[in-house]
Design a protein around this motif. Sequence first.
Motif, PDB file in Angstrom:
ATOM      1  N   THR A  39      19.116  24.221 -40.494  1.00 45.58           N
ATOM      2  CA  THR A  39      19.164  23.767 -41.829  1.00 45.58           C
ATOM      3  C   THR A  39      20.709  23.986 -42.616  1.00 45.58           C
ATOM      4  O   THR A  39      20.931  25.366 -42.566  1.00 45.58           O
ATOM      5  N   LEU A  40      21.007  23.066 -43.089  1.00 49.82           N
ATOM      6  CA  LEU A  40      22.426  22.922 -43.498  1.00 49.82           C
ATOM      7  C   LEU A  40      22.457  22.710 -45.177  1.00 49.82           C
ATOM      8  O   LEU A  40      21.616  21.832 -45.704  1.00 49.82           O
ATOM      9  N   PRO A  41      23.618  23.150 -46.006  1.00 47.16           N
ATOM     10  CA  PRO A  41      23.365  22.833 -47.515  1.00 47.16           C
ATOM     11  C   PRO A  41      23.754  21.631 -47.552  1.00 47.16           C
ATOM     12  O   PRO A  41      24.696  21.049 -46.755  1.00 47.16           O
ATOM     13  N   GLY A  42      23.595  20.789 -48.805  1.00 53.76           N
ATOM     14  CA  GLY A  42      24.107  19.594 -49.144  1.00 53.76           C
ATOM     15  C   GLY A  42      25.668  19.808 -49.529  1.00 53.76           C
ATOM     16  O   GLY A  42      26.222  20.795 -49.734  1.00 53.76           O
ATOM     17  N   PRO A  43      26.659  18.867 -49.929  1.00 54.34           N
ATOM     18  CA  PRO A  43      27.907  19.030 -50.325  1.00 54.34           C
ATOM     19  C   PRO A  43      28.098  19.560 -51.744  1.00 54.34           C
ATOM     20  O   PRO A  43      27.098  19.216 -52.624  1.00 54.34           O
ATOM     21  N   GLN A  61      28.064  18.850 -42.111  1.00 62.10           N
ATOM     22  CA  GLN A  61      27.685  18.779 -40.674  1.00 62.10           C
ATOM     23  C   GLN A  61      28.734  19.633 -40.002  1.00 62.10           C
ATOM     24  O   GLN A  61      28.273  20.174 -39.069  1.00 62.10           O
ATOM     25  N   THR A  62      30.181  19.254 -40.032  1.00 63.30           N
ATOM     26  CA  THR A  62      30.991  20.056 -39.326  1.00 63.30           C
ATOM     27  C   THR A  62      31.572  21.418 -40.041  1.00 63.30           C
ATOM     28  O   THR A  62      32.074  22.404 -39.262  1.00 63.30           O
ATOM     29  N   THR A  83      31.184  11.564 -46.988  1.00 68.59           N
ATOM     30  CA  THR A  83      30.220  12.459 -46.040  1.00 68.59           C
ATOM     31  C   THR A  83      28.937  12.453 -46.880  1.00 68.59           C
ATOM     32  O   THR A  83      28.558  12.150 -47.973  1.00 68.59           O
ATOM     33  N   PRO A  84      27.795  12.609 -46.105  1.00 71.79           N
ATOM     34  CA  PRO A  84      26.585  12.445 -46.419  1.00 71.79           C
ATOM     35  C   PRO A  84      26.150  13.590 -47.447  1.00 71.79           C
ATOM     36  O   PRO A  84      26.660  14.592 -47.779  1.00 71.79           O
ATOM     37  N   ASP A  85      25.006  13.143 -48.401  1.00 75.62           N
ATOM     38  CA  ASP A  85      24.562  14.060 -49.248  1.00 75.62           C
ATOM     39  C   ASP A  85      23.042  14.657 -48.656  1.00 75.62           C
ATOM     40  O   ASP A  85      23.051  15.937 -48.818  1.00 75.62           O
ATOM     41  N   ASN A  93      16.521  19.983 -20.927  1.00 71.85           N
ATOM     42  CA  ASN A  93      15.485  20.996 -20.594  1.00 71.85           C
ATOM     43  C   ASN A  93      14.343  20.658 -21.575  1.00 71.85           C
ATOM     44  O   ASN A  93      13.313  21.495 -21.096  1.00 71.85           O
ATOM     45  N   GLY A  94      14.288  19.857 -22.323  1.00 69.70           N
ATOM     46  CA  GLY A  94      13.254  19.280 -23.039  1.00 69.70           C
ATOM     47  C   GLY A  94      13.177  19.891 -24.271  1.00 69.70           C
ATOM     48  O   GLY A  94      12.386  19.410 -25.200  1.00 69.70           O
ATOM     49  N   VAL A  95      14.112  20.644 -24.815  1.00 68.89           N
ATOM     50  CA  VAL A  95      14.142  21.527 -26.061  1.00 68.89           C
ATOM     51  C   VAL A  95      14.665  20.361 -26.923  1.00 68.89           C
ATOM     52  O   VAL A  95      15.388  19.567 -26.705  1.00 68.89           O
ATOM     53  N   THR A  96      13.966  20.218 -28.217  1.00 68.29           N
ATOM     54  CA  THR A  96      14.340  19.518 -29.166  1.00 68.29           C
ATOM     55  C   THR A  96      15.105  20.268 -30.347  1.00 68.29           C
ATOM     56  O   THR A  96      14.471  21.433 -30.821  1.00 68.29           O
ATOM     57  N   MET A  97      16.022  19.654 -30.886  1.00 71.95           N
ATOM     58  CA  MET A  97      16.594  20.345 -32.095  1.00 71.95           C
ATOM     59  C   MET A  97      16.849  19.459 -33.282  1.00 71.95           C
ATOM     60  O   MET A  97      17.234  18.424 -33.239  1.00 71.95           O
ATOM     61  N   ASN A  98      16.237  20.142 -34.439  1.00 66.70           N
ATOM     62  CA  ASN A  98      16.275  19.165 -35.669  1.00 66.70           C
ATOM     63  C   ASN A  98      17.215  19.708 -36.529  1.00 66.70           C
ATOM     64  O   ASN A  98      17.390  20.846 -36.915  1.00 66.70           O
ATOM     65  N   CYS A  99      18.245  18.864 -37.055  1.00 63.41           N
ATOM     66  CA  CYS A  99      19.338  19.568 -37.979  1.00 63.41           C
ATOM     67  C   CYS A  99      19.184  18.799 -39.323  1.00 63.41           C
ATOM     68  O   CYS A  99      19.281  17.473 -39.277  1.00 63.41           O
ATOM     69  N   ARG A 100      18.829  19.436 -40.434  1.00 59.51           N
ATOM     70  CA  ARG A 100      18.619  18.770 -41.613  1.00 59.51           C
ATOM     71  C   ARG A 100      19.964  19.341 -42.572  1.00 59.51           C
ATOM     72  O   ARG A 100      19.922  20.589 -42.733  1.00 59.51           O
ATOM     73  N   GLN A 101      20.395  18.234 -43.601  1.00 62.07           N
ATOM     74  CA  GLN A 101      21.239  18.796 -44.513  1.00 62.07           C
ATOM     75  C   GLN A 101      20.561  18.627 -46.025  1.00 62.07           C
ATOM     76  O   GLN A 101      20.039  17.361 -46.115  1.00 62.07           O
ATOM     77  N   ILE A 102      20.221  19.588 -46.599  1.00 62.84           N
ATOM     78  CA  ILE A 102      19.314  19.812 -47.647  1.00 62.84           C
ATOM     79  C   ILE A 102      20.127  20.072 -48.963  1.00 62.84           C
ATOM     80  O   ILE A 102      20.450  21.330 -49.064  1.00 62.84           O
ATOM     81  N   PRO A 103      20.474  19.250 -50.008  1.00 68.16           N
ATOM     82  CA  PRO A 103      20.977  19.477 -51.036  1.00 68.16           C
ATOM     83  C   PRO A 103      20.367  20.458 -51.826  1.00 68.16           C
ATOM     84  O   PRO A 103      19.225  20.519 -51.936  1.00 68.16           O
ATOM     85  N   GLY A 104      20.856  21.481 -52.537  1.00 65.65           N
ATOM     86  CA  GLY A 104      20.459  22.711 -53.199  1.00 65.65           C
ATOM     87  C   GLY A 104      19.718  23.548 -52.496  1.00 65.65           C
ATOM     88  O   GLY A 104      18.880  24.525 -53.082  1.00 65.65           O
ATOM     89  N   LEU A 105      19.869  23.785 -51.085  1.00 64.15           N
ATOM     90  CA  LEU A 105      19.375  24.673 -50.600  1.00 64.15           C
ATOM     91  C   LEU A 105      19.658  25.917 -50.642  1.00 64.15           C
ATOM     92  O   LEU A 105      20.906  26.073 -50.531  1.00 64.15           O
ATOM     93  N   GLU A 106      19.129  27.093 -51.009  1.00 65.31           N
ATOM     94  CA  GLU A 106      19.851  28.321 -51.249  1.00 65.31           C
ATOM     95  C   GLU A 106      20.047  29.046 -49.964  1.00 65.31           C
ATOM     96  O   GLU A 106      19.624  28.678 -48.794  1.00 65.31           O
ATOM     97  N   SER A 107      21.086  29.703 -49.905  1.00 67.21           N
ATOM     98  CA  SER A 107      21.597  30.404 -48.848  1.00 67.21           C
ATOM     99  C   SER A 107      20.688  31.271 -47.929  1.00 67.21           C
ATOM    100  O   SER A 107      20.820  30.919 -46.606  1.00 67.21           O
ATOM    101  N   ARG A 108      19.760  31.840 -48.653  1.00 64.98           N
ATOM    102  CA  ARG A 108      18.765  32.511 -47.802  1.00 64.98           C
ATOM    103  C   ARG A 108      17.931  31.500 -46.689  1.00 64.98           C
ATOM    104  O   ARG A 108      17.230  31.839 -45.805  1.00 64.98           O
ATOM    105  N   LYS A 109      17.801  30.225 -47.138  1.00 62.82           N
ATOM    106  CA  LYS A 109      17.192  29.330 -46.429  1.00 62.82           C
ATOM    107  C   LYS A 109      18.261  28.520 -45.278  1.00 62.82           C
ATOM    108  O   LYS A 109      17.729  27.701 -44.736  1.00 62.82           O
TER     109      LYS A 109
END
Length: 443
Positions: A191-195, A248-249, A287-289, A299-315
Motif C-alpha cells: 500500500t502506497l500513499p497518493g500524491p 509508484q517509484t 502521475t496517478p492519483d 512461483n505463483g505468488v500474487t502481489m497487489n500494489c495499491r496507491q490510496i490517497p489520504g492513507l495514513e502512514s501507519r497503513k
Amino acid sequence: MSRSSRRSFLKRSLFAGIFTGISAKSYRASFAAESPSERVRVGMIGVGNQGGPRNNMKYFLPNIEALCDVDSGHLDAAGAFLQKEADRSVMMTDDYRRLLDSNDLDAVVVTVPDQWHALMTIEACQAGKDVYCEKPLTLVIGEGRPMIDAARRHERVVQTGSMQRSGLEFQFVTRLVQSGAIGKVKVVNVTLPGPNWIDRAKHPVPNSPPPSDLDYDRWLGPAPMRPYNRNRVHYLFRFYWDYSGGQQTNFGAHHLDTAQWGLGMDDSGPVSVEGTAVYHPEEWYETPDKADMRYTYANGVTMNCRQIPGLESRKQGTEFIGENGSVFVWRGGVEASSPDVFKSVEVPAPLVRKGAVVTLPSEEKRFANYAHVNNFLDCVKTRETPAADISIGHRSATVCHLGNIAVRTGKKIHWDPETETITGDPEAAKWLMKEYRAPYSLT
C-alpha cells in the motif's frame, strides 16, 4: 571505534539480525569519532530537499568535503548549515564534474531528480568514486544494467538510498517471512500513499522565466526541454513523467523493495503485471492519483500494489500473507495475524513486542537513515557489498517501473526477469528506455 570493531558491529547489528539497544544518538556519535585518515571524504551532489540539511546532509555531516547544486539558494543554505553544525567550510560549486575530478573525495552522494541518476552514477564510477545514489535508482528500466556494468567494471561500491534495508523492523519481518513463520507466501499486499502535489503546490501557476538562482537547463539535463514552471521542479518533479514516476517509484522504491526482499527476489522479479490508474481530472500533474496493480511471480505468488490517497502512514507498507498467517510491516513496526507468528524468531532489541505487534521505540525513528549511510561508508573502506547494492536497487526499481508501464499502456505486461525484457509486445518494450536530450547520452 576502530575499523575492525566498526565492521564487526555493522555485521552483527545490520546483517546477522542481533540488534543492540544502542540509541540513534549514540550510534551517530560512535561512528563520528574517526581519525582523519579513516574518514571517507564525501561530496554531496544536490543539496535541496532529500539531499539537504534536513535529510542526507545530517547523516553524512562528519564526512562532507564538497557541496554541489545548480540552485544557488540551496547551495548557500547547505553551506550555512555545514558552517553552523560542523564549524567548517568546503568546496561549493554548481558543476558536479568538479567533484568527480577532485582527488580529495572518495565518494559522492547523488540526490538529484531521477533523470540524472544514471548519468551521474556512471560518470562517478568512471572517475573512481564510490556512490550513494538516492532511490529510485533509475528513471527507466533500461538505465539499470549500464549502471551496474559501470559499477562492476570500475570496482565501485554503489549503495541505493532505500534505507528501509537498514531498518530494524524491516530486517526483522523479512527474516521472519523467510524463516517460514507464516508458511509458504501466497499473496503480498503493498500500500502506497497518493500524491502530495496539491499539499506542496496548492494550485497550478503559469509558466515563467526560470529564476536567476537556478540553472534550469542543467537542472533538466537529459530530460526534454520544457518551459519553466515552478510546480514542476525541486520536490514536485516526482509527479511528472519526464523526471520521475510518482508515488509508484517514490514510496514504491521502499515498500515494493521490501516485498522483493521478503520473497527472496533480489536477483529476479515478477513475470507479469497489469493494472489501472485514476488521474487528476484537470491534469494538474501527470502521475496517478490512485492506482491498482496486480503482479504475478513464476512461483505463483500474487502481489497487489495499491496507491490510496489520504492513507495514513501507519497503513503504508508491505503485508505478506502465507498459509499459516500474515505479517504487515510499516515504518515503525510489525503486526502479525497472531502472536504465535513470532514464536519461531526472537524479537531483537530495541524492538518491543506486545502481543501480535512489534514496534520500534520513537527515539530510534532515524536509526535506519544513519545505519544505511554508515553501512555505505563502512563498505567504502572494506570493499564489501552494501545492504542495498546497485543490483538490488535496479531490480526493485524495475518492479516499480513495470507497474507504471502497465497502467500507462493499459496492457498486461509480460516480463522475463532473466533477460530483463518485455516479451510478446514490441510497442510496450519501447517503454524500457527513454530518449535523452542532446548532447546527453547514456553511452
